[in-house]
Design a protein around this motif. Structure first.
Motif, PDB file in Angstrom:
ATOM      1  N   GLU A 123       8.745   4.149   7.207  1.00 52.63           N
ATOM      2  CA  GLU A 123       7.690   4.802   7.973  1.00 52.63           C
ATOM      3  C   GLU A 123       7.960   6.300   8.023  1.00 52.63           C
ATOM      4  O   GLU A 123       9.049   6.770   7.664  1.00 52.63           O
ATOM      5  CB  GLU A 123       7.618   4.240   9.402  1.00 52.63           C
ATOM      6  N   VAL A 124       6.988   7.049   8.506  1.00 47.42           N
ATOM      7  CA  VAL A 124       7.137   8.482   8.707  1.00 47.42           C
ATOM      8  C   VAL A 124       6.530   8.843  10.056  1.00 47.42           C
ATOM      9  O   VAL A 124       5.502   8.286  10.465  1.00 47.42           O
ATOM     10  CB  VAL A 124       6.476   9.290   7.570  1.00 47.42           C
ATOM     11  N   ALA A 161       0.827  -1.198   0.000  1.00 46.33           N
ATOM     12  CA  ALA A 161       0.000   0.000   0.000  1.00 46.33           C
ATOM     13  C   ALA A 161       0.866   1.254   0.000  1.00 46.33           C
ATOM     14  O   ALA A 161       1.893   1.316   0.674  1.00 46.33           O
ATOM     15  CB  ALA A 161      -0.914   0.000   1.213  1.00 46.33           C
ATOM     16  N   ILE A 162       0.439   2.239  -0.777  1.00 44.27           N
ATOM     17  CA  ILE A 162       1.177   3.485  -0.905  1.00 44.27           C
ATOM     18  C   ILE A 162       0.640   4.490   0.113  1.00 44.27           C
ATOM     19  O   ILE A 162      -0.560   4.787   0.121  1.00 44.27           O
ATOM     20  CB  ILE A 162       1.051   4.062  -2.329  1.00 44.27           C
ATOM     21  N   PRO A 163       1.514   5.036   0.989  1.00 41.02           N
ATOM     22  CA  PRO A 163       1.034   6.028   1.957  1.00 41.02           C
ATOM     23  C   PRO A 163       0.706   7.338   1.252  1.00 41.02           C
ATOM     24  O   PRO A 163       1.144   7.589   0.126  1.00 41.02           O
ATOM     25  CB  PRO A 163       2.226   6.185   2.906  1.00 41.02           C
ATOM     26  N   PRO A 164      -0.056   8.202   1.885  1.00 38.06           N
ATOM     27  CA  PRO A 164      -0.367   9.503   1.286  1.00 38.06           C
ATOM     28  C   PRO A 164       0.885  10.361   1.188  1.00 38.06           C
ATOM     29  O   PRO A 164       1.902  10.087   1.838  1.00 38.06           O
ATOM     30  CB  PRO A 164      -1.391  10.096   2.261  1.00 38.06           C
ATOM     31  N   PRO A 165       0.839  11.410   0.371  1.00 41.10           N
ATOM     32  CA  PRO A 165       2.004  12.302   0.252  1.00 41.10           C
ATOM     33  C   PRO A 165       2.433  12.846   1.616  1.00 41.10           C
ATOM     34  O   PRO A 165       1.599  13.108   2.495  1.00 41.10           O
ATOM     35  CB  PRO A 165       1.500  13.422  -0.663  1.00 41.10           C
ATOM     36  N   ILE A 166       3.733  13.004   1.778  1.00 44.06           N
ATOM     37  CA  ILE A 166       4.315  13.531   3.015  1.00 44.06           C
ATOM     38  C   ILE A 166       4.588  15.012   2.792  1.00 44.06           C
ATOM     39  O   ILE A 166       5.414  15.383   1.951  1.00 44.06           O
ATOM     40  CB  ILE A 166       5.613  12.793   3.374  1.00 44.06           C
ATOM     41  N   LEU A 222      15.667  10.729   7.340  1.00 41.77           N
ATOM     42  CA  LEU A 222      15.687  12.108   6.860  1.00 41.77           C
ATOM     43  C   LEU A 222      14.842  12.943   7.817  1.00 41.77           C
ATOM     44  O   LEU A 222      13.652  12.684   7.986  1.00 41.77           O
ATOM     45  CB  LEU A 222      15.126  12.190   5.444  1.00 41.77           C
ATOM     46  N   HIS A 223      15.467  13.922   8.428  1.00 41.58           N
ATOM     47  CA  HIS A 223      14.788  14.768   9.409  1.00 41.58           C
ATOM     48  C   HIS A 223      14.473  16.126   8.789  1.00 41.58           C
ATOM     49  O   HIS A 223      15.321  16.726   8.112  1.00 41.58           O
ATOM     50  CB  HIS A 223      15.667  14.971  10.640  1.00 41.58           C
ATOM     51  N   PHE A 224      13.274  16.615   9.051  1.00 43.53           N
ATOM     52  CA  PHE A 224      12.851  17.926   8.567  1.00 43.53           C
ATOM     53  C   PHE A 224      12.206  18.687   9.722  1.00 43.53           C
ATOM     54  O   PHE A 224      11.289  18.167  10.379  1.00 43.53           O
ATOM     55  CB  PHE A 224      11.833  17.792   7.430  1.00 43.53           C
ATOM     56  N   ALA A 225      12.670  19.895   9.973  1.00 43.74           N
ATOM     57  CA  ALA A 225      12.059  20.771  10.973  1.00 43.74           C
ATOM     58  C   ALA A 225      11.518  21.988  10.236  1.00 43.74           C
ATOM     59  O   ALA A 225      12.286  22.743   9.628  1.00 43.74           O
ATOM     60  CB  ALA A 225      13.084  21.191  12.026  1.00 43.74           C
ATOM     61  N   ASP A 241       3.324  26.305  18.543  1.00 42.25           N
ATOM     62  CA  ASP A 241       2.551  26.640  17.346  1.00 42.25           C
ATOM     63  C   ASP A 241       3.443  26.964  16.162  1.00 42.25           C
ATOM     64  O   ASP A 241       2.966  27.431  15.124  1.00 42.25           O
ATOM     65  CB  ASP A 241       1.621  27.826  17.631  1.00 42.25           C
ATOM     66  N   ASP A 242       4.768  26.716  16.301  1.00 36.54           N
ATOM     67  CA  ASP A 242       5.673  27.159  15.236  1.00 36.54           C
ATOM     68  C   ASP A 242       6.474  26.042  14.594  1.00 36.54           C
ATOM     69  O   ASP A 242       6.828  26.134  13.424  1.00 36.54           O
ATOM     70  CB  ASP A 242       6.634  28.214  15.795  1.00 36.54           C
ATOM     71  N   LEU A 243       6.782  24.990  15.325  1.00 34.99           N
ATOM     72  CA  LEU A 243       7.713  23.980  14.828  1.00 34.99           C
ATOM     73  C   LEU A 243       7.027  22.638  14.627  1.00 34.99           C
ATOM     74  O   LEU A 243       6.440  22.089  15.553  1.00 34.99           O
ATOM     75  CB  LEU A 243       8.882  23.820  15.807  1.00 34.99           C
ATOM     76  N   ILE A 244       7.116  22.124  13.398  1.00 39.17           N
ATOM     77  CA  ILE A 244       6.628  20.782  13.072  1.00 39.17           C
ATOM     78  C   ILE A 244       7.814  19.971  12.558  1.00 39.17           C
ATOM     79  O   ILE A 244       8.480  20.368  11.599  1.00 39.17           O
ATOM     80  CB  ILE A 244       5.506  20.822  12.020  1.00 39.17           C
ATOM     81  N   THR A 245       8.077  18.852  13.199  1.00 33.96           N
ATOM     82  CA  THR A 245       9.217  18.008  12.839  1.00 33.96           C
ATOM     83  C   THR A 245       8.719  16.722  12.186  1.00 33.96           C
ATOM     84  O   THR A 245       7.815  16.061  12.709  1.00 33.96           O
ATOM     85  CB  THR A 245      10.055  17.674  14.083  1.00 33.96           C
ATOM     86  N   THR A 246       9.318  16.376  11.065  1.00 36.80           N
ATOM     87  CA  THR A 246       8.966  15.164  10.323  1.00 36.80           C
ATOM     88  C   THR A 246      10.221  14.317  10.144  1.00 36.80           C
ATOM     89  O   THR A 246      11.270  14.837   9.764  1.00 36.80           O
ATOM     90  CB  THR A 246       8.380  15.509   8.942  1.00 36.80           C
ATOM     91  N   THR A 247      10.109  13.032  10.415  1.00 35.34           N
ATOM     92  CA  THR A 247      11.210  12.099  10.200  1.00 35.34           C
ATOM     93  C   THR A 247      10.743  11.002   9.263  1.00 35.34           C
ATOM     94  O   THR A 247       9.758  10.304   9.557  1.00 35.34           O
ATOM     95  CB  THR A 247      11.698  11.485  11.524  1.00 35.34           C
ATOM     96  N   VAL A 248      11.429  10.868   8.143  1.00 38.35           N
ATOM     97  CA  VAL A 248      11.122   9.823   7.168  1.00 38.35           C
ATOM     98  C   VAL A 248      12.184   8.736   7.293  1.00 38.35           C
ATOM     99  O   VAL A 248      13.374   9.002   7.098  1.00 38.35           O
ATOM    100  CB  VAL A 248      11.075  10.372   5.735  1.00 38.35           C
ATOM    101  N   HIS A 249      11.741   7.538   7.613  1.00 40.12           N
ATOM    102  CA  HIS A 249      12.643   6.410   7.824  1.00 40.12           C
ATOM    103  C   HIS A 249      12.747   5.609   6.526  1.00 40.12           C
ATOM    104  O   HIS A 249      11.749   5.107   6.004  1.00 40.12           O
ATOM    105  CB  HIS A 249      12.104   5.546   8.967  1.00 40.12           C
ATOM    106  N   LEU A 250      13.975   5.504   6.001  1.00 40.15           N
ATOM    107  CA  LEU A 250      14.264   4.673   4.837  1.00 40.15           C
ATOM    108  C   LEU A 250      15.161   3.518   5.277  1.00 40.15           C
ATOM    109  O   LEU A 250      15.915   3.639   6.243  1.00 40.15           O
ATOM    110  CB  LEU A 250      14.972   5.489   3.747  1.00 40.15           C
ATOM    111  N   ARG A 251      15.092   2.411   4.547  1.00 38.08           N
ATOM    112  CA  ARG A 251      15.938   1.269   4.887  1.00 38.08           C
ATOM    113  C   ARG A 251      16.409   0.580   3.622  1.00 38.08           C
ATOM    114  O   ARG A 251      15.801   0.708   2.549  1.00 38.08           O
ATOM    115  CB  ARG A 251      15.157   0.270   5.748  1.00 38.08           C
ATOM    116  N   ASP A 252      17.502  -0.145   3.765  1.00 40.17           N
ATOM    117  CA  ASP A 252      18.002  -0.972   2.670  1.00 40.17           C
ATOM    118  C   ASP A 252      17.308  -2.332   2.775  1.00 40.17           C
ATOM    119  O   ASP A 252      17.380  -2.978   3.827  1.00 40.17           O
ATOM    120  CB  ASP A 252      19.517  -1.134   2.778  1.00 40.17           C
ATOM    121  N   PRO A 253      16.642  -2.801   1.720  1.00 37.75           N
ATOM    122  CA  PRO A 253      15.915  -4.075   1.824  1.00 37.75           C
ATOM    123  C   PRO A 253      16.818  -5.295   1.952  1.00 37.75           C
ATOM    124  O   PRO A 253      16.354  -6.364   2.358  1.00 37.75           O
ATOM    125  CB  PRO A 253      15.116  -4.121   0.519  1.00 37.75           C
ATOM    126  N   ALA A 254      18.116  -5.157   1.629  1.00 34.49           N
ATOM    127  CA  ALA A 254      19.006  -6.317   1.665  1.00 34.49           C
ATOM    128  C   ALA A 254      20.013  -6.277   2.811  1.00 34.49           C
ATOM    129  O   ALA A 254      20.602  -7.304   3.147  1.00 34.49           O
ATOM    130  CB  ALA A 254      19.755  -6.438   0.340  1.00 34.49           C
TER     131      ALA A 254
END
Length: 729
Positions: free
Chosen positions: A110-111, A22-27, A138-141, A118-131
């Motif tokens: 995962e994300v 399943a494809i997650p919604p846009p981040i 990837l961290h975004f503030a 009311d000012d800071l939203i932090t997003t972390t996108v977890h990537l992995r190597d399948p093998a």
């Protein structure tokens, strides 16, 4: 054209195959006005599908969904491209696994998103190597009100043996436009922050430093503007402004590929820095800070300024003290009684701090010149028989505070420290020592050296020192760490990490003591260091004419209250008024012999200091509008406007207009069009009359922004300057 990268038309025909995950919604990483959208494709890879003005949730859902690609085509839009598989251009990350496999593949895991206030939203996108057991996060503030996004990468693994990192960008951004225009800052000692702009064409453009963890920004600065389609002005054009928070070797890579897509890869410089990473030990990259503006360079700069004052600089919203430095008055030739007298001069001037510069230390090797004594941080008993405590007391009696200069990362070979600890020095075995300014670099990868450097500063602050100028006057050359042994490729990175450990300890114990970050000038102008410091020394060149250009350049990326700008006698041909008015562009300070000022000059200087203190809420905390550039003519103008749009200060500099050169009105920006403003000239020498027609006149904000007023002298035959205060009625 909007600043964005949409997947190519091939994506429109893709579909999710049967049995696919399943494809997650846009981040969405978003601020109040900017969207960066990441999308997971049917192949589970992460793609950047948009960067530009903020989208609605419905529009984000309408973005094309990426999927598998032709094997002979690069994968356009992949958000963080690894090396070693099907990538044909610059990778963001490269790794050699414990089994020797030199490839990395990254798929979405995962994300996670969290909000602070009311000012800071932090997003972390977890990537992995399948093998392989490798994880990349990837961290975004996203700072909502400032429209600034901060991003960095973290990598860990669980392989049985260490892996080797060969590339490690802090971010990867993709832009799509017919043309790209890059503005960068470059220079040399005493000629820092020169602006240059050029078009990026097919291929790779790299701005980098290989100078290690000391004077990394000597020739290049890790900050830039990118304009899309055509060169941007202060008020027009799509602009991405970026800066890397790292006080060491850096690399900014810009690559235009075969599809005319631009990849932007900022981060650590991997030169001589392949990093061996043990299992379960995170490798965290520096933060890359960027903002987007659809209306030119000015809004992008102001976004960074607002973010920096609130988040990026130590005590960025607090007032900055005005200081008097002794360097140009005495150099290293001073006595205790002479310093006592100078502190009295500082108080007469109205300064809040007296700063004692180089030459106060060393006994076996007294620091009477730059060839000896560096590293021996004990007060010179001949010059200072009663130690620093006496100077602190003298300052207190004069109603001011005492500050001091240190250069604790360095050592002269002719010093007691070098004699006792030659193993603490960076130097190649079996090679001659390579000196710059007669000194060598201490090995801050070594915890014992970190302890020593901390103790140097701690000892001064514990005696009541209330301000520190932290200098660093040479780059790394012929560098080899006895402590690291066979892991020499870690030196450039671990040196800076060691330096930050010292800064962390320093700020843990002394959280709010103001400190200047100096490196022979502006070679440490970065937010990696500035989060520990209140200001930085933009250049050893204090010629006011040159400083107009230097300070203009740094104001692109750093707020005015971080630019230490001193009135000096570097060029006595410039009037004291011109030198003072130029210093008002940044954080006002002095480095001259107050006792040699005439009565009128002292009266003027005292009034200028009072004006600066009174106008600090505007000059230090207001929005900066660069109205007329020194790169475009001889008439320079800036406007500083407070948040309420009720108080502003205009600074103008006539850089010697030529015979019959037209002098035109300057249109203001950032005012309230409906507000009435009184304009009056200040910072006048005693007996000097105002010469501008706008003085003591009232105008609407609309008039000042549409018609403007004269800010330069039509018939000036020398360098002149004006300071106008603009007050809402």
């Amino acid at each position: 054209m909007m600043l964005r990268f949409l997947c190519c038309l091939l994506l429109l025909s893709r579909f999710v195959p049967a049995g696919a995950q399943a494809i997650p919604p846009p981040i969405a990483i978003e601020t109040e006005h900017v969207s960066l959208v990441l999308t997971v494709g049917t192949n589970q890879k992460l793609y950047q599908t948009y960067l530009g003005p903020k989208l609605t949730a419905a529009d984000r859902q309408s973005l094309p969904q990426p999927g598998p690609f032709d094997a002979y085509m690069p994968a356009p839009g992949e958000a963080y491209v690894p090396a070693g598989t099907d990538n044909l251009f610059e990778p963001a990350i490269g790794m050699v696994h414990a089994d020797g496999n030199p490839s990395l593949a990254l798929v979405f895991a995962e994300v996670q998103t969290s909000q602070t206030g009311d000012d800071l939203i932090t997003t972390t996108v977890h990537l992995r190597d399948p093998a392989y057991p490798v994880d990349v996060r990837l961290h975004f503030a996203a700072y909502q009100k400032e429209d600034v996004i901060k991003t960095w990468m973290e990598i860990t693994h669980r392989e049985k043996k260490p892996v080797v990192l060969t590339n490690y960008a802090s971010a990867m951004l993709r832009l799509h436009a017919p043309h790209y225009w890059l503005t960068q800052l470059h220079g040399d000692w005493a000629s820092e922050a020169k602006e240059v702009e050029g078009e990026l064409t097919s291929g790779l453009k790299v701005i980098d430093s290989k100078l290690g963890g000391t004077r990394a920004g000597w020739y290049q600065t890790p900050s830039f503007f990118l304009a899309l389609d055509k060169p941007a002005t202060e008020t027009s054009g799509e602009v991405l402004a970026g800066t890397l928070a790292w006080t060491g070797s850096f690399r900014l890579a810009f690559e235009v590929d075969n599809l005319n897509t631009l990849r932007v890869l900022p981060g650590l410089n991997p030169f001589a820095s392949a990093y061996t990473l043990p299992a379960n030990q995170p490798f965290v990259t520096p933060e890359f800070i960027f903002t987007y503006s659809p209306a030119g360079k000015g809004p992008a700069s102001r976004n960074l300024h607002r973010w920096a004052r609130r988040y990026g600089v130590l005590d960025g919203t607090a007032p900055r003290p005005t200081l008097l430095n002794n360097w140009e008055t005495t150099l290293t030739a001073f006595t205790e009684s002479r310093l006592d007298s100078l502190m009295g001069d500082a108080a007469r001037l109205g300064a809040q701090i007296f700063l004692l510069d180089d030459g106060w230390f060393g006994n076996k090797y007294p620091r009477n010149n730059d060839k000896v004594g560096l590293g021996d941080w004990q007060p010179d008993r001949a010059k200072l028989p009663h130690g620093l405590g006496h100077l602190v007391q003298t300052a207190t009696k004069a109603g001011i505070k005492f500050g001091i200069w240190v250069e604790p990362e360095m050592v002269n070979p002719k010093s007691e420290l070098y004699e006792k600890h030659p193993d603490w020095v960076l130097r190649l075995p079996n090679r001659p020592e390579d000196y710059s300014r007669n000194q060598l670099v201490l090995d801050l990868t070594n915890p014992k050296v970190q302890d020593f450097v901390f103790q140097v500063v701690d000892e001064q602050l514990s005696q009541g020192v209330a301000y520190v100028k932290w200098d660093c006057n040479r780059m790394m050359t012929s560098a080899y760490s006895p402590y690291l042994g066979r892991d020499q490729s870690h030196l450039y990175i671990d040196y800076v990490r060691g330096l930050y450990k010292v800064f962390d300890r320093m700020r843990s114990k002394y959280p709010h003591v103001p400190m200047m970050l100096c490196s022979g000038g502006g070679a440490r102008a970065d937010y990696g260091g500035l989060k520990y410091f209140t200001d930085f020394w933009a250049s050893d060149n204090t010629d006011a004419f040159e400083r107009v250009f230097i300070q203009w350049g740094f104001l692109n990326f750093f707020p005015s209250n971080t630019l230490a700008s001193h009135v000096t006698n570097w060029n006595r041909q410039h009037t004291l008024k011109f030198r003072t008015d130029v210093a008002l562009m940044g954080k006002l300070g002095y480095d001259l012999d107050v006792s040699k000022l005439s009565v009128d000059e002292l009266t003027f200087s005292r009034q200028a200091v009072q004006n600066y203190k009174r106008l600090t809420p505007v000059l230090a905390q207001g929005d900066v509008f660069r109205l007329r550039s020194p790169y475009e003519g001889n008439q320079v103008a800036l406007l500083y406007v407070d948040e309420a749009q009720r108080h502003a200060v205009a600074l103008s500099y006539n850089l010697h207009t030529r015979f019959h050169e037209p002098v035109l009105p300057v249109r203001f920006q950032g005012l309230n069009p409906a507000q009435r403003y009184l304009v009056r000239e200040i910072n006048l020498m005693p007996g000097q009359k105002d010469t501008l027609p706008a003085h003591d006149h009232t105008y609407s904000g609309d008039y000042l922004m549409k018609v403007g007023v004269l800010l330069s002298d039509p018939d000036a035959t020398q360098l002149t300057s004006h300071v106008l205060e603009v007050l809402a009625e």
